[in-house]
Scaffold this active site. Structure first.
Site, PDB file in Angstrom:
ATOM      1  CB  VAL A 159      -1.007  -0.055   1.176  1.00  8.27           C
ATOM      2  CG1 VAL A 159      -0.360   0.116   2.516  1.00  8.27           C
ATOM      3  CG2 VAL A 159      -2.125   0.950   0.975  1.00  8.27           C
ATOM      4  CG  ASP A 160       5.138   2.982   1.838  1.00  8.91           C
ATOM      5  OD1 ASP A 160       4.767   4.155   1.653  1.00  8.91           O
ATOM      6  OD2 ASP A 160       6.245   2.684   2.348  1.00  8.91           O
TER       7      ASP A 160
ATOM      8  CB  SER B 205       1.184  -5.125  10.585  1.00 10.62           C
ATOM      9  OG  SER B 205       2.095  -4.170  11.057  1.00 10.62           O
TER      10      SER B 205
ATOM     11  N   GLY C 284       0.379  -7.367   5.460  1.00  8.83           N
ATOM     12  CA  GLY C 284       0.991  -7.755   4.193  1.00  8.83           C
ATOM     13  C   GLY C 284       2.412  -8.230   4.426  1.00  8.83           C
ATOM     14  CB  VAL C 285       5.631  -6.604   3.470  1.00  8.81           C
ATOM     15  CG1 VAL C 285       7.109  -6.801   3.736  1.00  8.81           C
ATOM     16  CG2 VAL C 285       5.370  -6.452   1.984  1.00  8.81           C
TER      17      VAL C 285
HETATM   18  N1  APR Z   1      -5.305  -0.207  -0.842  1.00  8.70           N
HETATM   19  C1  APR Z   1      -5.627  -0.830   0.300  1.00  8.70           C
HETATM   20  N2  APR Z   1      -4.909  -1.843   0.822  1.00  8.70           N
HETATM   21  C2  APR Z   1      -3.815  -2.251   0.130  1.00  8.70           C
HETATM   22  C3  APR Z   1      -3.399  -1.650  -1.075  1.00  8.70           C
HETATM   23  C4  APR Z   1      -4.202  -0.586  -1.567  1.00  8.70           C
HETATM   24  N3  APR Z   1      -3.896   0.047  -2.702  1.00  8.70           N
HETATM   25  N4  APR Z   1      -2.269  -2.297  -1.503  1.00  8.70           N
HETATM   26  C5  APR Z   1      -2.005  -3.256  -0.604  1.00  8.70           C
HETATM   27  N5  APR Z   1      -2.929  -3.250   0.372  1.00  8.70           N
HETATM   28  C6  APR Z   1      -3.074  -4.117   1.559  1.00  8.70           C
HETATM   29  C7  APR Z   1      -2.368  -5.452   1.538  1.00  8.70           C
HETATM   30  O1  APR Z   1      -3.150  -6.404   0.821  1.00  8.70           O
HETATM   31  C8  APR Z   1      -2.326  -5.778   3.031  1.00  8.70           C
HETATM   32  O2  APR Z   1      -3.548  -6.391   3.475  1.00  8.70           O
HETATM   33  O3  APR Z   1      -2.499  -3.446   2.662  1.00  8.70           O
HETATM   34  C9  APR Z   1      -2.226  -4.397   3.692  1.00  8.70           C
HETATM   35  C10 APR Z   1      -0.872  -4.094   4.291  1.00  8.70           C
HETATM   36  O4  APR Z   1       0.133  -4.678   3.484  1.00  8.70           O
HETATM   37  P1  APR Z   1       1.521  -3.974   3.152  1.00  8.70           P
HETATM   38  O5  APR Z   1       1.297  -2.845   2.221  1.00  8.70           O
HETATM   39  O6  APR Z   1       2.471  -5.030   2.754  1.00  8.70           O
HETATM   40  O7  APR Z   1       1.951  -3.306   4.581  1.00  8.70           O
HETATM   41  P2  APR Z   1       2.657  -3.961   5.871  1.00  8.70           P
HETATM   42  O8  APR Z   1       2.318  -5.402   6.045  1.00  8.70           O
HETATM   43  O9  APR Z   1       2.356  -3.016   6.993  1.00  8.70           O
HETATM   44  O10 APR Z   1       4.192  -3.908   5.512  1.00  8.70           O
HETATM   45  C11 APR Z   1       4.821  -2.648   5.459  1.00  8.70           C
HETATM   46  O11 APR Z   1       5.674  -2.991   3.298  1.00  8.70           O
HETATM   47  O12 APR Z   1       6.007  -1.964   1.330  1.00  8.70           O
HETATM   48  C12 APR Z   1       6.353  -2.011   2.512  1.00  8.70           C
HETATM   49  O13 APR Z   1       7.182   0.214   2.906  1.00  8.70           O
HETATM   50  C13 APR Z   1       6.330  -0.787   3.398  1.00  8.70           C
HETATM   51  O14 APR Z   1       8.217  -1.792   4.405  1.00  8.70           O
HETATM   52  C14 APR Z   1       6.850  -1.480   4.600  1.00  8.70           C
HETATM   53  C15 APR Z   1       6.056  -2.767   4.627  1.00  8.70           C
END
Ligand code: APR
Length: 181
Positions: free
Chosen positions: A32-33, A121, A123-124
């Protein structure tokens, strides 16, 4: 305050502030970032770099939050928070509670009335969607009890059906508890 969940892409949502699941560097990433930076345009990265040059030279701590403008996004503000990374042993639910609490604090500070948040949190960073949903829903309602009337809406915007179902379960559990009070 209205709390609800919807499946979708948070970068397209018309609210005052969207929450970003960032990392401590604030300099972008995937998930999402990455989507938020792509949709907001290069001025968002520049604003994050400016924060790193000034108030946040050491980066943003896990569980904390900071605001930037939304630039090319429909949302006026991005509230960046850093979720705990389960793969790095960050398993304390208090850290994730703090992400939502601090994000809402900062949203209210910039004058937002409507906020959209993703499953920080989930996702990754490796947390189970059900755990994220339970913590997010509890933290958001606890925040509202301490700050009544400060926000009109918190909308959880979930990218996939599994996360949406997790948030719907957590929200309906919460509303059952409230009805019994
Ligand atoms: N809109 C809404 N939700 C989204 C989107 C979007 N466009 N893209 C991804 N997601 C969801 C993912 O499916 C997941 O359920 O957001 C949730 C969080 O996933 P991540 O983005 O991987 O975030 P996180 O698990 O907190 O990991 C953070 O990932 O990219 C990096 O810079 C970020 O290092 C940090 C880590």
């Amino acid at each position: 305050m209205r709390t609800w969940a919807v499946q979708g892409d948070i970068t397209t949502v018309r609210v005052d502030a969207i929450v970003n699941a960032a990392n401590s560097s604030l300099l972008g990433g995937g998930g999402v970032d990455g989507a938020i930076h792509a949709a907001a345009g290069p001025q968002l990265l520049e604003a994050c770099r400016e924060l790193r040059r000034t108030a946040l030279a050491d980066g943003l701590q896990v569980g904390d939050a900071v605001a930037t403008q939304g630039f090319d996004l429909p949302a006026s503000w991005v509230i960046h928070t850093v979720g705990p990374n389960r793969h790095a042993g960050e398993t304390d639910p208090a850290l994730l509670t703090s992400c939502f609490t601090r994000a809402l604090d900062v949203a209210a500070e910039v004058g937002a009335r409507t906020v959209a948040a993703p499953a920080v949190s989930a996702g990754v960073f490796g947390w189970a969607p059900d755990d994220v949903a339970t913590i997010a829903v509890r933290a958001t309602h606890a925040w509202d009890e301490v700050h009544p009337g400060m926000l009109d809406e918190v909308r959880f915007v979930l990218f996939n059906a599994a996360a949406l179902e997790a948030f719907e379960r957590a929200l309906s559990g919460w509303h059952r508890v409230v009805r019994r009070r």
